[in-house]
Scaffold this motif. Structure first.
Motif, PDB file in Angstrom:
ATOM      1  N   CYS A   1      -5.531  -1.784  -8.457  1.00 47.24           N
ATOM      2  CA  CYS A   1      -5.444  -0.985  -7.241  1.00 47.24           C
ATOM      3  C   CYS A   1      -6.795  -0.392  -6.879  1.00 47.24           C
ATOM      4  O   CYS A   1      -7.626  -0.131  -7.748  1.00 47.24           O
ATOM      5  CB  CYS A   1      -4.448   0.150  -7.440  1.00 47.24           C
TER       6      CYS A   1
ATOM      7  N   VAL B   1      -3.021  10.613  -1.182  1.00 50.10           N
ATOM      8  CA  VAL B   1      -3.850   9.497  -1.606  1.00 50.10           C
ATOM      9  C   VAL B   1      -3.284   8.238  -0.975  1.00 50.10           C
ATOM     10  O   VAL B   1      -2.086   8.150  -0.682  1.00 50.10           O
ATOM     11  CB  VAL B   1      -3.902   9.325  -3.147  1.00 50.10           C
ATOM     12  N   GLU B   2      -4.144   7.282  -0.748  1.00 54.46           N
ATOM     13  CA  GLU B   2      -3.728   5.971  -0.276  1.00 54.46           C
ATOM     14  C   GLU B   2      -4.194   4.963  -1.320  1.00 54.46           C
ATOM     15  O   GLU B   2      -5.368   4.954  -1.697  1.00 54.46           O
ATOM     16  CB  GLU B   2      -4.369   5.674   1.076  1.00 54.46           C
ATOM     17  N   VAL B   3      -3.256   4.157  -1.807  1.00 59.14           N
ATOM     18  CA  VAL B   3      -3.554   3.220  -2.886  1.00 59.14           C
ATOM     19  C   VAL B   3      -3.027   1.842  -2.495  1.00 59.14           C
ATOM     20  O   VAL B   3      -1.836   1.679  -2.225  1.00 59.14           O
ATOM     21  CB  VAL B   3      -2.912   3.675  -4.227  1.00 59.14           C
TER      22      VAL B   3
ATOM     23  N   THR C   1       0.853  -1.187   0.000  1.00 56.15           N
ATOM     24  CA  THR C   1       0.000   0.000   0.000  1.00 56.15           C
ATOM     25  C   THR C   1       0.884   1.230   0.000  1.00 56.15           C
ATOM     26  O   THR C   1       1.878   1.281   0.723  1.00 56.15           O
ATOM     27  CB  THR C   1      -0.940   0.018   1.219  1.00 56.15           C
TER      28      THR C   1
ATOM     29  N   GLY D   1      -8.167   2.886  -4.278  1.00 53.73           N
ATOM     30  CA  GLY D   1      -7.597   4.015  -3.565  1.00 53.73           C
ATOM     31  C   GLY D   1      -8.618   4.874  -2.880  1.00 53.73           C
ATOM     32  O   GLY D   1      -9.827   4.719  -3.052  1.00 53.73           O
TER      33      GLY D   1
END
Length: 154
Positions: free
Chosen positions: A137, A146-148, A13, A139
């Motif tokens: 992915c 951003v978190e992916v 991540t 997100g």
């Protein structure tokens, strides 16, 4: 013989910090902007490291507030490998949700769709497996990050 059914396995991540958007204005297909990548972290079972402060997300935002995401950046693993990431996808949802995201508010990722397909590449033999792996992915967007989550297609 039957065609195999793909499965997904979490690989890592990314939490990617962003600089303020650079507005390009209206383009051929929609509003264009560049969102520079400032840095971040990679954590997961397959690799850990830092998101380098290079690259950006070249977005096209359409009249319905959906966005085409087109990112290119790099990771440096904790053991020194450099990995290029090209990540293409889409983010869309109800207009009021997209307006809240654009205003920098935290929005429950269940209220919108943010999915991408990533291609990774490196010359480091320890991570050569990324050159031959398909990643999908999911997100979420925060005010300045951003978190992916990257999943290997198995």
């Amino acid at each position: 013989m039957q065609v195999p059914v793909p499965s997904l396995a979490h690989s890592f991540t990314l939490t990617v910090t962003l600089d303020p958007p650079i507005e390009l204005g209206p383009g051929r297909a929609g509003h264009r902007r560049i969102i520079p990548i400032a840095g971040g972290q990679a954590t997961g079972p397959d690799l850990t490291g830092q998101v380098l402060g290079v690259g950006a997300d070249w977005q096209t935002v359409f009249a319905d507030s959906s966005a085409h995401l087109d990112t290119r950046y790099a990771l440096k693993t904790d053991d020194g490998a450099v990995i290029e990431v090209i990540n293409i996808g889409t983010r869309h949802g109800p207009k009021e949700v997209m307006e809240r995201l654009a205003a920098g508010q935290d929005v429950d990722p269940a209220d919108y769709y943010m999915r991408t397909a990533a291609r990774l590449e490196t010359g480091d033999p320890r991570y050569s497996w990324v050159n031959h792996t398909i990643f999908v992915c999911a997100g979420l967007r925060r005010a300045s990050a951003v978190e992916v989550a990257f999943y290997k297609v198995c």
